[in-house]
Enzyme design. Sequence first.
Site, short mmCIF file in Angstrom:
data_model
loop_
_atom_site.label_atom_id
_atom_site.label_comp_id
_atom_site.label_asym_id
_atom_site.label_seq_id
_atom_site.Cartn_x
_atom_site.Cartn_y
_atom_site.Cartn_z
N ASP A 407 -8.51 16.16 -0.90
CA ASP A 407 -7.81 14.88 -0.98
C ASP A 407 -7.99 14.32 -2.39
O ASP A 407 -8.79 14.82 -3.17
CB ASP A 407 -8.41 13.94 0.08
N GLU A 410 -4.66 14.24 -6.99
CA GLU A 410 -3.47 14.07 -7.85
C GLU A 410 -3.80 14.24 -9.33
O GLU A 410 -2.91 14.68 -10.06
CB GLU A 410 -2.84 12.71 -7.58
N ASP A 485 -0.70 9.03 2.69
CA ASP A 485 -1.03 7.78 3.39
C ASP A 485 0.21 7.01 3.82
O ASP A 485 0.65 6.05 3.18
CB ASP A 485 -1.89 6.89 2.48
C1 GLC Z 1 -7.13 8.97 1.20
C2 GLC Z 1 -6.51 10.02 2.10
C3 GLC Z 1 -6.82 9.74 3.54
C4 GLC Z 1 -8.34 9.66 3.71
C5 GLC Z 1 -8.93 8.61 2.77
C6 GLC Z 1 -10.45 8.60 2.81
O1 GLC Z 1 -6.52 7.75 1.41
O2 GLC Z 1 -5.13 10.16 1.89
O3 GLC Z 1 -6.27 10.73 4.37
O4 GLC Z 1 -8.65 9.35 5.02
O5 GLC Z 1 -8.51 8.87 1.45
O6 GLC Z 1 -10.98 9.82 2.47
#
Ligand code: GLC
Length: 805
Positions: A407, A410, A485
């Site tokens: 995650d 980017e 998200d």
């Molecule tokens: C980001 C991710 C989400 C995750 C969060 C905490 O927002 O996109 O899926 O739960 O981070 O790690």
Amino acid sequence: MILNTELEYKGDLFPSNIISFTKDVDTLHFYASNGVILQMTIVRDSVFRFRYTTTGIFDEDFSYAITKYASRGYNELEITEDDEKYIVTTAKLVCHIHKADMRKSIYDVNDNTLLSQDELGFHWEESYEFGGDIVKMSKISQDGESYYGLGDKPVHLNLKGKRFENWVTDSYAYGKDTDPIYKAIPFYVGLHHRKAYGIFFDNTFRTYFDFAQERRNITSFWAQGGEMNYYFIYGPEMSAVVENYTDLTGKPHQLPPLWALGYHQCKWSYYPESKVKEIANTFRELKIPCDAIYLDIDYMEGFRCFTWNNEYFPNPKKMVQELADDGFKTIVIIDPGIKIDPEYSIFKEGLENGYFCKRADGPYMKGKVWPGECYFPDFTNPEVREWWSDLFRELIEETGVKGVWNDMNEPAVMEVPGKTFPNDVRHDYDGNHCSHRKAHNIYGMQMARATYQGVKKYSYPKRPFVITRAAYSGTQRYTSSWTGDNVATWEHLWIANVQAQRMSMSGFSFIGSDIGGFAEQPNGELYVRWIQLGVFHPFCRTHSSGDHGDQEPWAFDENVTDIVRKFIEIRYELLPYLYTIFWKYANEGTPMLKSLVLYDQDDTQTHYRTDEFIYGEKILVCPINEPNAKGRRMYIPRGKWYNYWNDTIVSGGKETWVDADIDFMPLFIKEGAIIPKYPVQQYVGEKEIEQVTLEVYYKEGKEKSELYEDAADGYDYIKGRYSLRSFTLVGRKDELIIQQHKSGKFITSYETFKIKLHGLPFKIQKVEVDNEEMVFEEVKMNGDNTLEISKEFTELHIIGENSSK
Ligand code: GLC
């Protein structure tokens, strides 16, 4: 042309006339008098690659997207010329290159349809600020042309009339039309005059695409640096375009383990251990199938990657094992930011070895993420990827974690303009040192790649499972992905549907959304409608952020739980069907979800449809996108379709009202289809499969279906230990014949098929299996047009009472 760059516009430059050309096996070079060179490679008879340089010299030819195998050239090339142009001909295409200005036109070799025509063609603007060029290409938009593709754009499927940017961006609670978001997939398909072609602009800088927005009849694309380097991919079928693009940028390196196609449950965050167990137990108690449970950032010690919070998880190995004993695979999140902490071994190792990204003048790239101030590994350095992949040893090999979730790659940085690294950050880029302007869009991909290498290494002899948020073209080789998200709104349900279809037509089929929405909380109805869609996405996971309440299948009311169970059970029944379409995707690049335009491009009614899609080859799905609906209008594509719920047959090619109260959704099976089903299991492998049901949908005419199986994990299938069954159904007025052709060395656990006949227009007089008449007892003929036969049959012949046979 006025372009949407942040840089000062200084005027465009153009190639001048071509003065000579050279030719080797598969590549031509055209030289213009002002130093511009066009390099044209015939990659396939339907795939051209065009590269331009304005300096007389090409950059090192390096791409993270293109697979080595696919870029190997084609060795038959025919070139002729007349006064005005060079003419390059292959078995599928003709390309004219105009001597006066280097502009190109590409035609179908068979009927001379003009497929793609340069308007200004290649031109550029010199970049004083960064050096090099802003490279541009403009083409004429043909009559009635539509555009599709571009990865995860949350907009109408048909891109015509819009402009887009590709710059991988953390986009919490993005909305319809937000651009750019998490992925950069600079590939689109153009469709006009029933013919489809694709353009893949393999440039990792910030790129832009304009589909007849700025000027009604012009389509253009450009990048803030790098080369004008693009592939032209011809169909004429859109599916062939997508398959060829997927071949170029790579198919998944292996099939996922079958369990990864089950249902997954996630939340930010399940902790401590007792909570994780409670969730797992509730699934089993309520008999809602589930294969995977996720640990979000709170499992770590102060958000330090590769650590565990010992208070919440005193014995991770034991917990993971206990979950595994109950059929749950544990998946953990790993982010790129490494906490600056001299006591933290990963940080120390990274620092000592110079693995972290640096700014232009030498300081480290420092940025805030969940753990506070972090440094970030340079995943574009092969040595760093190697190091990173080794870090997974303990998690996977020792602790027994089965998958990793990447995650924030980017890369996301908090509280800074642009929410990512500044442009000057330096990257190795596999030896082609560059700034973040060039590496940004592939940073997440290279992180996912390094993670994949590690998970694969330590999962062996089992298959790896990885999921990533950021991606560039080619990332589908390593990992699955989700759409980031999203929000618990009806509009986002529509967006999730469009994004999954679009990703699939952009070569990346292993995709799903946060079911129910990540931000905010759905009501039971929205959650139900989302699950109904989600079970038809290749990746199927409920996820939500911690601060908006619970989002488990039982978090609403009992009716919701029952409907959710019913749909997850359908997913588990259809696992062999899903696995077969995954195999087709991994083998041939065939998109697993087909938007109607991809399914039937000759029917112009499909060109602007967004909601309906074909799941695999034979199942038509259409989610309900509105509250309080008792059904909806939808477009049924041409041909005949069986309503999944009641077997009524509808003829397509028109819009129809379809009933779908809250516990149903519009679902249709293509006539002639043979759909394999497993019994419902609480998780993959819970039961040994003792019988496979083949749902046979009668058709007058012929139809082919397939069933692919293997050990559901491991690599034996690559050595031929798989089982592929091809079924040919031939229906006539008074008989139905099903032929089976088998290949592969895998022996399935079951011995028999249960055949369920749908829509048979005659009463059965007798049944023959492999030319021998079976007494009904032997074939276990039941009253409801159901029979059991050996899985080894070659031909099943069902003969009606009015037949003369
Ligand atoms: C980001 C991710 C989400 C995750 C969060 C905490 O927002 O996109 O899926 O739960 O981070 O790690």
